[in-house]
Design a protein around this motif. Structure first.
Motif, PDB file in Angstrom:
ATOM      1  N   ASP A  24       0.708  -1.313  -0.166  1.00 29.70           N
ATOM      2  CA  ASP A  24      -0.454  -0.212  -0.044  1.00 29.70           C
ATOM      3  C   ASP A  24       0.941   1.343  -0.153  1.00 29.70           C
ATOM      4  N   HIS A  25       2.254   1.377   0.838  1.00 22.63           N
ATOM      5  CA  HIS A  25       2.623   2.235   0.260  1.00 22.63           C
ATOM      6  C   HIS A  25       3.745   2.059  -0.721  1.00 22.63           C
ATOM      7  N   GLN A  26       3.592   1.465  -1.333  1.00 21.52           N
ATOM      8  CA  GLN A  26       4.583   1.833  -2.163  1.00 21.52           C
ATOM      9  C   GLN A  26       3.823   1.511  -3.589  1.00 21.52           C
ATOM     10  N   LEU A  27       2.518   1.775  -3.503  1.00 15.82           N
ATOM     11  CA  LEU A  27       1.615   2.028  -4.867  1.00 15.82           C
ATOM     12  C   LEU A  27       1.094   3.638  -4.084  1.00 15.82           C
ATOM     13  N   PHE A  28       1.285   4.034  -3.440  1.00 17.58           N
ATOM     14  CA  PHE A  28       1.125   5.281  -2.910  1.00 17.58           C
ATOM     15  C   PHE A  28       1.885   6.102  -3.305  1.00 17.58           C
ATOM     16  N   ILE A  29       2.782   5.941  -3.376  1.00 19.66           N
ATOM     17  CA  ILE A  29       4.313   7.068  -3.904  1.00 19.66           C
ATOM     18  C   ILE A  29       3.944   6.973  -5.553  1.00 19.66           C
ATOM     19  N   LEU A  30       3.692   5.205  -6.183  1.00 24.08           N
ATOM     20  CA  LEU A  30       3.781   5.077  -7.242  1.00 24.08           C
ATOM     21  C   LEU A  30       2.790   5.806  -7.299  1.00 24.08           C
ATOM     22  N   ALA A  31       1.250   6.002  -7.304  1.00 18.97           N
ATOM     23  CA  ALA A  31       0.964   7.229  -8.059  1.00 18.97           C
ATOM     24  C   ALA A  31       1.104   8.512  -7.693  1.00 18.97           C
ATOM     25  N   LEU A  32       1.624   9.056  -6.560  1.00 21.45           N
ATOM     26  CA  LEU A  32       2.046  10.440  -6.156  1.00 21.45           C
ATOM     27  C   LEU A  32       3.169  10.391  -7.555  1.00 21.45           C
ATOM     28  N   ILE A  33       4.095  10.231  -7.703  1.00 19.28           N
ATOM     29  CA  ILE A  33       5.435  10.163  -8.708  1.00 19.28           C
ATOM     30  C   ILE A  33       5.113   9.972 -10.068  1.00 19.28           C
ATOM     31  N   ALA A  34       3.465   9.601 -10.284  1.00 18.18           N
ATOM     32  CA  ALA A  34       2.976   8.419 -11.857  1.00 18.18           C
ATOM     33  C   ALA A  34       3.433  10.159 -12.888  1.00 18.18           C
ATOM     34  N   VAL A  35       3.113  11.010 -12.336  1.00 21.46           N
ATOM     35  CA  VAL A  35       2.191  12.160 -13.528  1.00 21.46           C
ATOM     36  C   VAL A  35       4.473  13.027 -13.820  1.00 21.46           C
ATOM     37  N   TYR A  36       4.973  12.974 -13.440  1.00 18.33           N
ATOM     38  CA  TYR A  36       6.422  13.176 -13.404  1.00 18.33           C
ATOM     39  C   TYR A  36       7.220  12.715 -14.022  1.00 18.33           C
ATOM     40  N   THR A  37       8.501  13.422 -14.251  1.00 26.55           N
ATOM     41  CA  THR A  37       9.811  12.482 -15.172  1.00 26.55           C
ATOM     42  C   THR A  37      10.751  12.699 -14.040  1.00 26.55           C
ATOM     43  N   SER A  38      12.098  12.318 -14.814  1.00 27.25           N
ATOM     44  CA  SER A  38      12.758  12.002 -14.066  1.00 27.25           C
ATOM     45  C   SER A  38      13.896  13.515 -14.125  1.00 27.25           C
ATOM     46  N   LYS A  39      13.040  14.806 -14.756  1.00 27.12           N
ATOM     47  CA  LYS A  39      13.692  16.207 -15.081  1.00 27.12           C
ATOM     48  C   LYS A  39      13.113  16.922 -13.871  1.00 27.12           C
ATOM     49  N   ARG A 168       4.513   7.478 -24.760  1.00 31.70           N
ATOM     50  CA  ARG A 168       4.225   8.763 -24.456  1.00 31.70           C
ATOM     51  C   ARG A 168       3.970   9.023 -23.154  1.00 31.70           C
ATOM     52  N   GLN A 169       4.311  10.306 -21.851  1.00 31.79           N
ATOM     53  CA  GLN A 169       4.273  10.409 -20.973  1.00 31.79           C
ATOM     54  C   GLN A 169       2.628  10.086 -20.507  1.00 31.79           C
ATOM     55  N   ARG A 170       1.899  10.215 -21.837  1.00 30.33           N
ATOM     56  CA  ARG A 170       0.452  10.703 -20.641  1.00 30.33           C
ATOM     57  C   ARG A 170       0.010   8.757 -20.638  1.00 30.33           C
ATOM     58  N   ASP A 171       0.488   8.395 -22.426  1.00 28.30           N
ATOM     59  CA  ASP A 171       0.260   6.644 -21.966  1.00 28.30           C
ATOM     60  C   ASP A 171       0.666   5.936 -20.430  1.00 28.30           C
ATOM     61  N   TRP A 172       1.898   6.557 -19.899  1.00 29.69           N
ATOM     62  CA  TRP A 172       2.395   6.185 -19.321  1.00 29.69           C
ATOM     63  C   TRP A 172       1.439   6.269 -18.273  1.00 29.69           C
TER      64      TRP A 172
END
Length: 194
Positions: A24-39, A168-172
């Protein structure tokens, strides 16, 4: 407090994010950062730290027995924060500054809820320790280090798909957020407290 005690709490915080039981913690972090890129590393680190701050506040308040919540409701609310975050990803325009600031506040607020989840199991252990502050610090430092490592690994995987496979980022974002949403919804339905 000895260094070995500090390491004990550090490892406890560390395992709270990297263990197989921490989905649950990992899924939250994943959802939290999904819209960001390494930049956007700075934004990501601030976001994850905001989550840790919220988590730390609730853990401290619970350890000092200032607040206490029914664990059934907390265990239900945790996956709810995950699927709300995943759904929000589908409607975000992360280029707008207002959305980025809102993300920080949501991460902080949802961190408060997640902190309650672990508070019940760690409260008794920390309350018996005469150096509660150092125990909390060790735990939260371990949690933050674990989250940063998880973020780095996630961003590497994301980078591979975005830059090498030209996804594409949006698809990701849609793919990751949909998968997280489905898992979190299933968790929430299994934990309905009534």
């Amino acid at each position: 407090m000895s260094f070995s005690d500090f390491l004990f709490y550090f490892e406890l915080g560390w395992s709270h994010i990297v263990s197989l039981d921490a989905l649950d913690h990992q899924l939250f972090i994943l959802a939290l950062i999904a819209v960001y890129t390494s930049k956007q590393v700075k934004q990501i680190l601030i976001l994850v730290t905001a989550f840790t701050v919220g988590h730390s506040i609730t853990l401290a308040l619970s350890t000092f027995d200032i607040i206490r919540f029914d664990s059934k409701w907390v265990e239900f609310l945790i996956p709810c924060t995950i699927f709300v975050t995943a759904i929000a990803n589908l409607f975000k325009n992360d280029k707008r500054k207002k959305n980025v600031q809102l993300n920080y506040y949501l991460a902080l607020f949802f961190g408060l809820i997640h902190g309650m989840g672990f508070a019940n199991s760690v409260r008794m252990m920390l309350a018996k320790d005469q150096y509660i502050g150092w125990g909390l610090f060790g735990f939260n430092l371990g949690l933050e280090v674990g989250q940063i490592i998880f973020v780095v690994l996630t961003m590497l995987i994301s980078g591979i798909f975005l830059y090498f496979f030209k996804v594409r980022q949006r698809d990701w974002v849609i793919f990751v957020s949909s998968a997280v949403f489905a898992l979190a919804l299933q968790m929430a339905l299994q934990r309905i407290p009534f």
